[in-house]
Design an enzyme around this catalytic site. Sequence first.
Site, PDB file in Angstrom:
ATOM      1  N   ASP A 194       0.760  -1.043  -0.140  1.00 46.69           N
ATOM      2  CA  ASP A 194       0.004  -0.125  -0.064  1.00 46.69           C
ATOM      3  C   ASP A 194       0.760   1.146  -0.018  1.00 46.69           C
ATOM      4  OD1 ASP A 194      -1.647   2.078   0.518  1.00 46.69           O
ATOM      5  OD2 ASP A 194      -2.341   1.524   2.603  1.00 46.69           O
ATOM      6  N   ASP A 232     -12.615   5.754   2.784  1.00 46.14           N
ATOM      7  CA  ASP A 232     -11.184   6.046   3.116  1.00 46.14           C
ATOM      8  C   ASP A 232     -10.711   7.530   3.517  1.00 46.14           C
ATOM      9  OD1 ASP A 232      -8.204   6.066   3.079  1.00 46.14           O
ATOM     10  OD2 ASP A 232      -8.209   5.012   1.274  1.00 46.14           O
ATOM     11  N   GLU A 240      -7.072   0.408  -4.858  1.00 46.02           N
ATOM     12  CA  GLU A 240      -7.009   0.484  -3.143  1.00 46.02           C
ATOM     13  C   GLU A 240      -8.565   0.071  -2.537  1.00 46.02           C
ATOM     14  OE1 GLU A 240      -5.918   4.562  -2.155  1.00 46.02           O
ATOM     15  OE2 GLU A 240      -3.632   4.097  -3.070  1.00 46.02           O
ATOM     16  N   LYS A 242       3.023  11.120  -3.475  1.00 40.83           N
ATOM     17  CA  LYS A 242       1.809  10.736  -4.204  1.00 40.83           C
ATOM     18  C   LYS A 242       1.201  11.653  -4.875  1.00 40.83           C
ATOM     19  CE  LYS A 242      -1.367   6.993  -3.632  1.00 40.83           C
ATOM     20  NZ  LYS A 242      -2.082   6.056  -2.456  1.00 40.83           N
TER      21      LYS A 242
END
Length: 624
Positions: free
Chosen positions: A25, A209, A187, A87
Amino acid sequence: MALLQISEPGQTTAPHQRNYAAGIDLGTTNSLVAVNRSGKTDTLPDSEGRHLLPSVVHYAENGKILVGHAAQQKQASDPLNTISSVKRIMGRGIEDLKSLSNRLPYEFDGNSDTHVPRIHTRQGNVSAIEVSAEILKNLAHRAEQSLGEPLSGVVITVPAYFDDAQRQATRDAARLADLNVYRLLNEPTAAAVAYGLDQNPDGLIAIYDLGGGTFDISLLHLNKGVFEVLATGGDSALGGDDMDHAIAEWLIGQAGIGEVDALLFRQLMTAARQAKEALTDADSTRIELTLGEQDFSVEMDRATFNGLIDDLIKKTLMSCRRALRDAKIDKDEIDNVVMVGGSTRVPRVQQKVGEFFGCEPLTDLDPDRVVAIGAAIQADVLAGNKPDSDMLLLDVLPLSLCIETMGGLSEKIIARNTPIPVARAQEFTTFKDGQTAMAIHVVQGERELVSDCRSLAHFELRGIPPMAAGAARIKVTYQVDADGLLSVTAEEVHSGVKSDIVIKPSYGLTDQEIETMLRDSMSHAKEDIEARMLAEQQVEARRVIEALDSALAQDGHELLTDEEYANIQKVRNELEKQIDVANSEQLKKAIKAVEAASEGYVEKRMNASVRQVLSGKNIDQVDV
Ligand code: ADP
Ligand code: MG
């Protein structure tokens, strides 16, 4: 990775040794690695027992590169050489950064002429891909230490909304880290897999999330083990950090602080974060601060904290509502809500999300680890450690499915990254008068020419009633079902004549090969354009000749003088000679010459109300 190929009848899978695979992850704030060992899948801790690796990389003075906690410790003292939240800029161009850069605490190389932005550090300029590769290397090393074996491959998770460029950047980072990527997994899909939801026959799943700095909501439709992303939404600047911020503001008010410099702000944020995390388990917590000479201490209870974050939670629920609207589903239809991200530990968040969807959210698994665990489960299947009966999840097509059209060109029927199951149809027509059969060639790939793509199957549609060229309507339907099986049907619409073929998935092509194919499609784009134009002109030239010959045979001698006839014949023959030798431009000219020479003839034919015009189209068809 699913690649669709014809199956060999009676083909069996050879027995294999165990392959070591990991799920990674690669998060904005934190990253994790998980593996399957003795049937149990879990994340791996570092030597100090910490599972989360802060997604921070520090470029030190001594030429060393620090990753994770060690890098995080340098953030305050050396922010410009300490890269975090990378990211956010993966796969982004210089232009995209304008909106982000004021939120990113590091400097970009001002005069970069490539379109990949580079971050300025004392060890030189680095791209987001290189920074991510450092994080991946660290995690892969952790996995290899723990397994005692080199990794044969990894599954890396990416947000469902990541586009091709962002996914490609993630793959490139893995390649730099010398990792074999079995596949990138969304994800939210990974989170659903971690909870074993893929074992249900079907369902609608919401993945909520809430991380440190981002909120993502994804709505997935599960059908026979295949996940389809129905909608994604969220806020790229909303998360646990905002909760910390709200507490810090509250502290400033409570302590009556006037000026807040950077150092004090950092101190306040750290205290706030500790308080927030403490309030997950306790009803009340004491916050202690050193303000210059003075110590300050205050009690914060959960009700106060809840009051500070309710607006933030409301914002996330508004995103959920929008995503539901996009997916055209009602919130009551959601079967499961999966909680992901450290901030979903906050009891108020769990409560409000449960109220919104009207069901108890899934919180049994550690919300930090759930994505990595799902990725590791997938990695284990892809490594070939599971029996064939453990069906492989497919959620998108890795490469486009195409059909060969005249001139060896590849026409996309279903574009890559299309969620499956999916069915798409396209109509084609015959090339010759009286054509009664059509060869269908199914190919996969991104390139313009069939010869550069991968051939999947050939079959024929026979028994088309003889018609003028262009009058038959052949509907070709590609359907990829939940098992990843591609079936192709071809049907002549007027007569209902049908033919079909089923193509089975195989996992033969590695991601590396796919990558090469994708890269080739980019680097060959220019060449491909000329090749395509030439092929198109060749098809056009043959069509013009075909139509002209057919017309001349019908009424050429009736409508034309011998001289006119011979003249048209001459340019026609010239064009025919050119087909295989000329470039696209020359061929275009030769076609124009034939059209010009036969203009008078076409007019005569039209005047004679002949239905067949030179274009070879049937008049009925012109307005189709
Ligand atoms: P990301 O996906 O952005 O990398 P994470 O999912 O790791 O982020 O979440 C990090 C956030 O979770 C931080 O804001 C952190 O403070 C918060 N968090 C971690 N543990 C807890 C806890 N026990 N209670 C509340 N918040 C927590
Ligand atoms: Mg996360």
